[in-house]
Each structure stands twice: as C-alpha cells, then as structure tokens.
Write a protein that holds these residues in place. Structure first.
Motif, PDB file in Angstrom:
ATOM      1  N   MET A   1      36.882  48.355  51.834  1.00  0.00           N
ATOM      2  CA  MET A   1      37.099  46.977  51.430  1.00  0.00           C
ATOM      3  C   MET A   1      38.429  46.869  50.681  1.00  0.00           C
ATOM      4  O   MET A   1      38.654  47.587  49.723  1.00  0.00           O
ATOM      5  N   ARG A   2      39.271  45.996  51.111  1.00  0.00           N
ATOM      6  CA  ARG A   2      40.577  45.770  50.491  1.00  0.00           C
ATOM      7  C   ARG A   2      40.448  44.689  49.426  1.00  0.00           C
ATOM      8  O   ARG A   2      39.886  43.630  49.657  1.00  0.00           O
ATOM      9  N   LEU A   3      40.972  44.975  48.265  1.00  0.00           N
ATOM     10  CA  LEU A   3      40.971  44.031  47.158  1.00  0.00           C
ATOM     11  C   LEU A   3      41.913  42.879  47.489  1.00  0.00           C
ATOM     12  O   LEU A   3      43.060  43.106  47.874  1.00  0.00           O
ATOM     13  N   ASP A   4      41.433  41.640  47.404  1.00  0.00           N
ATOM     14  CA  ASP A   4      42.279  40.476  47.632  1.00  0.00           C
ATOM     15  C   ASP A   4      43.051  40.203  46.338  1.00  0.00           C
ATOM     16  O   ASP A   4      42.533  39.599  45.406  1.00  0.00           O
ATOM     17  N   LEU A   5      44.266  40.709  46.293  1.00  0.00           N
ATOM     18  CA  LEU A   5      45.064  40.648  45.067  1.00  0.00           C
ATOM     19  C   LEU A   5      45.385  39.221  44.661  1.00  0.00           C
ATOM     20  O   LEU A   5      45.348  38.893  43.469  1.00  0.00           O
ATOM     21  N   ASP A   6      45.693  38.366  45.616  1.00  0.00           N
ATOM     22  CA  ASP A   6      46.002  36.975  45.283  1.00  0.00           C
ATOM     23  C   ASP A   6      44.789  36.264  44.696  1.00  0.00           C
ATOM     24  O   ASP A   6      44.912  35.509  43.733  1.00  0.00           O
ATOM     25  N   ALA A   7      43.627  36.514  45.256  1.00  0.00           N
ATOM     26  CA  ALA A   7      42.412  35.898  44.726  1.00  0.00           C
ATOM     27  C   ALA A   7      42.114  36.400  43.318  1.00  0.00           C
ATOM     28  O   ALA A   7      41.760  35.617  42.429  1.00  0.00           O
ATOM     29  N   LEU A   8      42.265  37.709  43.115  1.00  0.00           N
ATOM     30  CA  LEU A   8      42.021  38.278  41.787  1.00  0.00           C
ATOM     31  C   LEU A   8      43.037  37.747  40.778  1.00  0.00           C
ATOM     32  O   LEU A   8      42.683  37.413  39.645  1.00  0.00           O
ATOM     33  N   TYR A   9      44.289  37.643  41.182  1.00  0.00           N
ATOM     34  CA  TYR A   9      45.327  37.076  40.328  1.00  0.00           C
ATOM     35  C   TYR A   9      44.963  35.642  39.925  1.00  0.00           C
ATOM     36  O   TYR A   9      45.018  35.286  38.746  1.00  0.00           O
ATOM     37  N   GLY A  10      44.569  34.836  40.895  1.00  0.00           N
ATOM     38  CA  GLY A  10      44.207  33.449  40.614  1.00  0.00           C
ATOM     39  C   GLY A  10      42.984  33.335  39.720  1.00  0.00           C
ATOM     40  O   GLY A  10      42.964  32.537  38.772  1.00  0.00           O
ATOM     41  N   LEU A  11      41.969  34.126  39.998  1.00  0.00           N
ATOM     42  CA  LEU A  11      40.738  34.087  39.211  1.00  0.00           C
ATOM     43  C   LEU A  11      40.983  34.518  37.762  1.00  0.00           C
ATOM     44  O   LEU A  11      40.542  33.850  36.820  1.00  0.00           O
ATOM     45  N   THR A  12      41.706  35.618  37.590  1.00  0.00           N
ATOM     46  CA  THR A  12      41.968  36.091  36.224  1.00  0.00           C
ATOM     47  C   THR A  12      42.906  35.124  35.494  1.00  0.00           C
ATOM     48  O   THR A  12      42.769  34.934  34.282  1.00  0.00           O
ATOM     49  N   GLY A  13      43.818  34.504  36.230  1.00  0.00           N
ATOM     50  CA  GLY A  13      44.696  33.513  35.615  1.00  0.00           C
ATOM     51  C   GLY A  13      43.925  32.302  35.103  1.00  0.00           C
ATOM     52  O   GLY A  13      44.150  31.829  33.987  1.00  0.00           O
ATOM     53  N   MET A  14      42.995  31.805  35.913  1.00  0.00           N
ATOM     54  CA  MET A  14      42.174  30.670  35.473  1.00  0.00           C
ATOM     55  C   MET A  14      41.305  31.064  34.277  1.00  0.00           C
ATOM     56  O   MET A  14      41.177  30.294  33.320  1.00  0.00           O
ATOM     57  N   LEU A  15      40.731  32.258  34.329  1.00  0.00           N
ATOM     58  CA  LEU A  15      39.884  32.723  33.233  1.00  0.00           C
ATOM     59  C   LEU A  15      40.663  32.812  31.928  1.00  0.00           C
ATOM     60  O   LEU A  15      40.191  32.357  30.878  1.00  0.00           O
ATOM     61  N   ILE A  16      41.865  33.359  31.968  1.00  0.00           N
ATOM     62  CA  ILE A  16      42.619  33.524  30.726  1.00  0.00           C
ATOM     63  C   ILE A  16      43.081  32.174  30.184  1.00  0.00           C
ATOM     64  O   ILE A  16      43.131  31.981  28.959  1.00  0.00           O
ATOM     65  N   ILE A  17      43.390  31.225  31.045  1.00  0.00           N
ATOM     66  CA  ILE A  17      43.772  29.891  30.584  1.00  0.00           C
ATOM     67  C   ILE A  17      42.600  29.222  29.876  1.00  0.00           C
ATOM     68  O   ILE A  17      42.773  28.616  28.814  1.00  0.00           O
ATOM     69  N   VAL A  18      41.409  29.347  30.435  1.00  0.00           N
ATOM     70  CA  VAL A  18      40.215  28.792  29.782  1.00  0.00           C
ATOM     71  C   VAL A  18      40.003  29.453  28.420  1.00  0.00           C
ATOM     72  O   VAL A  18      39.732  28.779  27.420  1.00  0.00           O
ATOM     73  N   CYS A  19      40.150  30.779  28.371  1.00  0.00           N
ATOM     74  CA  CYS A  19      39.942  31.500  27.105  1.00  0.00           C
ATOM     75  C   CYS A  19      40.961  31.088  26.055  1.00  0.00           C
ATOM     76  O   CYS A  19      40.602  30.870  24.893  1.00  0.00           O
ATOM     77  N   TRP A  20      42.234  30.994  26.434  1.00  0.00           N
ATOM     78  CA  TRP A  20      43.252  30.536  25.479  1.00  0.00           C
ATOM     79  C   TRP A  20      42.973  29.107  25.039  1.00  0.00           C
ATOM     80  O   TRP A  20      43.135  28.760  23.867  1.00  0.00           O
ATOM     81  N   GLY A  21      42.541  28.262  25.984  1.00  0.00           N
ATOM     82  CA  GLY A  21      42.196  26.881  25.626  1.00  0.00           C
ATOM     83  C   GLY A  21      41.078  26.834  24.600  1.00  0.00           C
ATOM     84  O   GLY A  21      41.151  26.080  23.621  1.00  0.00           O
ATOM     85  N   LEU A  22      40.045  27.622  24.817  1.00  0.00           N
ATOM     86  CA  LEU A  22      38.950  27.690  23.841  1.00  0.00           C
ATOM     87  C   LEU A  22      39.450  28.206  22.499  1.00  0.00           C
ATOM     88  O   LEU A  22      39.087  27.664  21.444  1.00  0.00           O
TER      89      LEU A  22
END
Length: 144
Positions: A1-22
């Motif tokens: 299974m190949r890691l979808d780097l773009d998807a992981l980048y996007g997901l972690t980016g959204m997560l960190i923005i939410v965390c900084w917002g909180l």
C-alpha cells in the motif's frame, strides 16, 4: 500500500489549523479541547515522522552533513512530508508552551493571540516575540 502523501499533507494541515485555532481562541486552556491536542497531535505527527524516516532515510542518498546532503534528503516527497510534520509538531508544542506561560504571567488574550498567530506563521519570530514580551513584563514588575 502506497501512502497518499498529498492526502496526508492535507489532513495533517487541516488538523494543525484546527488545533492552533483552538489554542488561540478557546477561552479555557484547561479544557480537554486543548489538553488532548497539546499531547496527541505532536505525538501523532512524531509517530508518522518516525515511521517515514525509518522507512526512507537510509535509502534517500541524503543526510545532514551539508546543504547538498539536506537538499538530496528533501528531494524525496516522503521525507519532505516527514520534515514538514516535524515542524508542525514542534511548532505546535512550542505554541502550547507559549500559551501556558502567557497565561501564568497574566498576559492578555489579545496580546497572546498576536504572539500565537506569529508563532503559527513564523515560529522562531513568535517565540522571540513572546520571550521579549515576557522579559519586558518581568522588568516592569521589578520596577513597580
């Protein structure tokens, strides 16, 4: 299974923005909405980083011994993503530390927001801004 780097980048980016917002906007930093992400997110990003680096570092042809070696290392998208997660994890961890220290010294939330936004966008500048602000406040307390 190949890691979808773009998807992981996007997901972690959204997560960190939410965390900084909180971190910046939530009125109660002792809330689980802050305490869980402050440990879980750096840990999660650290584990992903470790997995990628253990799997890819030694075959990358790069390293840390020179600019050319670092360039060769980050020429691989997997390792570039790992490096980005490294930055996100440490920057958020430092942001949490800044917020907790700022609360301890009674720094207004408006000033904290300015410092934390700076720490999110330009992490070393945000840290220096906080340290300078804290030193100024401490000096003012001694003079009062």
């Amino acid at each position: 299974m190949r890691l979808d780097l773009d998807a992981l980048y996007g997901l972690t980016g959204m997560l960190i923005i939410v965390c900084w917002g909180l971190l910046i906007l939530h009125p109660d930093r002792s809330s689980r909405w802050i305490t869980v992400p402050k440990f879980a997110v750096p840990t999660l990003f650290g584990l992903i980083y470790a997995g990628i680096m253990m799997a890819k570092f030694f075959d990358s042809g790069g390293g840390y011994g020179s600019i050319a070696a670092v360039r060769a290392l980050f020429a691989h998208d997997d390792i570039l993503l790992a490096g980005w997660l490294h930055y996100l994890a440490y920057d958020f961890f430092i942001g949490v530390w800044i917020a907790e220290q700022a609360d301890r010294i009674g720094l207004s939330r408006q000033i904290q927001a300015l410092i934390l936004v700076t720490a999110f966008m330009f992490p070393p500048m945000g840290l220096v801004l906080f340290l300078a602000t804290r030193a100024t406040i401490r000096r003012a307390w001694r003079l009062a």
